[in-house]
Every structure is written in C-alpha cells, then in structure tokens.
Write a protein that holds these residues in place. Structure first.
Motif, PDB file in Angstrom:
ATOM      1  N   ASP A  75       0.823  -1.209   0.000  1.00 41.94           N
ATOM      2  CA  ASP A  75       0.000   0.000   0.000  1.00 41.94           C
ATOM      3  C   ASP A  75       0.856   1.256   0.000  1.00 41.94           C
ATOM      4  O   ASP A  75       1.935   1.304   0.602  1.00 41.94           O
ATOM      5  N   ASN A  77       0.728   5.236   1.112  1.00 42.56           N
ATOM      6  CA  ASN A  77       0.000   6.063   2.065  1.00 42.56           C
ATOM      7  C   ASN A  77      -0.949   7.030   1.368  1.00 42.56           C
ATOM      8  O   ASN A  77      -0.557   7.773   0.472  1.00 42.56           O
ATOM      9  N   ASP A  78      -2.205   6.993   1.801  1.00 41.96           N
ATOM     10  CA  ASP A  78      -3.218   7.914   1.280  1.00 41.96           C
ATOM     11  C   ASP A  78      -3.128   9.211   2.088  1.00 41.96           C
ATOM     12  O   ASP A  78      -3.750   9.355   3.140  1.00 41.96           O
ATOM     13  N   ILE A  79      -2.312  10.133   1.594  1.00 45.12           N
ATOM     14  CA  ILE A  79      -2.029  11.339   2.374  1.00 45.12           C
ATOM     15  C   ILE A  79      -3.273  12.212   2.491  1.00 45.12           C
ATOM     16  O   ILE A  79      -4.111  12.274   1.593  1.00 45.12           O
ATOM     17  N   GLN A 166       5.090  13.224   2.743  1.00 41.65           N
ATOM     18  CA  GLN A 166       4.160  12.283   3.357  1.00 41.65           C
ATOM     19  C   GLN A 166       3.873  11.060   2.492  1.00 41.65           C
ATOM     20  O   GLN A 166       3.094  10.193   2.875  1.00 41.65           O
ATOM     21  N   TYR A 168       4.708   7.574   1.153  1.00 40.32           N
ATOM     22  CA  TYR A 168       5.554   6.427   1.469  1.00 40.32           C
ATOM     23  C   TYR A 168       4.794   5.130   1.241  1.00 40.32           C
ATOM     24  O   TYR A 168       3.560   5.101   1.220  1.00 40.32           O
ATOM     25  N   GLU A 170       3.945   1.348   2.641  1.00 43.04           N
ATOM     26  CA  GLU A 170       3.783   0.798   3.982  1.00 43.04           C
ATOM     27  C   GLU A 170       3.971  -0.715   3.956  1.00 43.04           C
ATOM     28  O   GLU A 170       3.183  -1.442   3.364  1.00 43.04           O
ATOM     29  N   GLN A 175       7.068   2.457   7.440  1.00 46.56           N
ATOM     30  CA  GLN A 175       6.994   3.265   6.236  1.00 46.56           C
ATOM     31  C   GLN A 175       8.341   3.300   5.531  1.00 46.56           C
ATOM     32  O   GLN A 175       9.385   3.402   6.161  1.00 46.56           O
ATOM     33  N   ASP A 177      10.009   5.474   2.599  1.00 47.34           N
ATOM     34  CA  ASP A 177       9.773   6.718   1.868  1.00 47.34           C
ATOM     35  C   ASP A 177      10.186   6.610   0.406  1.00 47.34           C
ATOM     36  O   ASP A 177      11.143   5.910   0.065  1.00 47.34           O
TER      37      ASP A 177
END
Length: 268
Positions: A75, A77-79, A166, A168, A170, A175, A177
């Motif tokens: 996944d 990250n859904d910032i 933000q 990254y 997962e 996390q 980056d």
C-alpha cells in the motif's frame, strides 16, 4: 560472548598442542592440497585447503548465496493534506494518484572465509574445531521499487514539499519513503568482517581421494542495521508496538548460523 569465552581457550590449547606434536616428515604447507564444493546456509561454496601438520589444516573459501527475489504489491500512504492556494485563497486537497506499488526484496551475497581447522586426535579421528573469519559485503538484503505515478507527483510544482514528504509505501507497520524520483530504496547491513567458530567431522584434504565433511558453526556478524536511501533508520523509533517481531529480530539477531556439507577431493 559465552560461546567465545568457552571455545577460544579450547582452540588456543589445541593449536599449541599441534606445534608440539606435528610430524614435519608427513605434512608441510602445500605438500598436500585439497579442494571441495559445499552447500549449506551460506549458499554454494568452493574451497581449497592444505594441511600444516596432522593436527592443523588451513583453508580458504568463497560462498555464493543464490539470488532470491520476492515481489509483491504494498500500500501507498493515502495522504491527507490541504494547503491554501495563494491566488484564490481556497483550501486545496492533495491526493496521491495511486494506492499500491510493486516492491522487490533481494537476498544475495558473496562471502569469503579463512579458517584454521584443528584436529585434536590427529589422524586417528577426523573430528575438528574451526576458528577464523568471514568477510564480504555489508548489505545482506535489499528492497527496491519504482513508480512513475509517484515520480510525476513529486515533479508537480503546485504541490508543497511538505505534502510530498508524506508519500511512502507501507510494509507491515513500517513506512518506506519515496525519493523525488519515485524510487524506494532500502537495505539491511551487518559487519563486513565476521569472526567465526565451528566444529564438525571430516577433512578438506581427505586421507583418500574423496571425502565427505559436515560443519556446524556461527558467524558473529554484529547488530543488524536498517538503511533507507543510505541513511540509517532507528527501527525502534518507527515501531509503535514494542512487542513487534521485526524490531525484536533486528535487535537480537547478531549471529548467523552455519551448517555446511562439503564434498572434498585431494589434489595431490
């Protein structure tokens, strides 16, 4: 360290006894020589060896760990980030244009070793104690990935740098980056120089033309360290659950177990 304190005096004692009990007329450096191929937890190995006395044998080897690759989608990250547009004064939400990225993990390394094998019973028994060192690359595992969508997102001039930071991938609870090129890079490192202790049965220079040898030992490789984009990461700071298995493994796994089976042949 308890293993080192127990075995090192024994190895030293046996080594000293070989000097007193050697038979120069039977053995000498390079008077006899053997070669072998091995398989085990270090991978596939090739070695050469020569006996110094009936009680002492020196060997050099190289071990290749076959490249093992693991791929999978993880996944992204859904910032949740908004900023105020300077021209309109409106709040603008930032959305990452993807939900998953393909990550590849690779386990591959080449390790050289030098070992002194002490045979306390001389030619009467092939039981031996080994001491020496292994050395090779510090990186024992690497992860990598790339996303063109993330690369294009990072290149946008209308997105603030704080929002880009933000983004990254997962992996479990950790996390990883992305850099500004849309790449994910990480690796696990240990000491390049690793002391070795072991014991087993058999000779690298067998009494007959062919021989079989089994060895059990350990490399003292030091504490594992995790790097991302060539910067060390403190796994405990990233870990929100102190009972997490990954941080426990990284913190405590300091010895690499060695189990090796060797088919050896006497060259002369």
């Amino acid at each position: 360290m308890k293993i080192l304190r127990t075995l090192l005096p024994l190895v030293a004692l046996l080594f000293c006894s070989t000097v007193q009990a050697q038979k120069v007329e039977d053995f000498g450096v390079f008077k006899h020589m053997g070669a072998g191929v091995s398989v085990g937890t270090e991978g596939i190995g090739i070695n050469v060896a020569t006996p110094v006395t009936n009680y002492l044998e020196l060997g050099l080897g190289v071990n290749f760990m076959p490249g093992v690759k693991i791929k999978g989608d993880v996944d992204v990250n859904d910032i949740k980030y908004t900023y105020t547009d300077a021209a309109t004064g409106l709040s603008v939400p930032v959305t990452i244009p993807m939900s998953e990225v393909n990550i590849q993990a690779k386990l591959a390394r080449t390790v050289f070793d030098f070992k002194a094998n002490v045979y306390p019973f001389g030619t009467k028994n092939d039981l031996f104690v080994a001491a020496g060192f292994s050395f090779g690359g510090k990186k024992i595992a690497k992860i990598s990935g790339h996303s063109e969508d993330v690369k294009n997102f990072m290149a946008r001039t209308d997105v603030p740098e704080a929002a880009k930071d933000q983004v990254y991938a997962e992996i479990d609870k950790y996390q990883v980056d992305f850099d500004r090129n849309g790449d994910v890079k990480g690796d696990i490192r240990v000491n390049a120089f690793r002391p070795y202790l072991g014991l087993g049965y058999g000779r690298l220079v067998p009494k007959h033309r062919l021989g079989f040898r089994v060895e059990l030992g350990c490399q003292f490789m030091g504490k594992m360290k995790i790097y991302q984009n060539d910067k060390e990461v403190n796994i405990n700071e990233l870990d929100k659950d102190k009972d997490d298995d990954v941080s426990k493994f990284v913190d405590k796994f300091k010895v690499y177990p060695v189990l090796k089976f060797t088919l050896a042949g006497r060259l002369f």
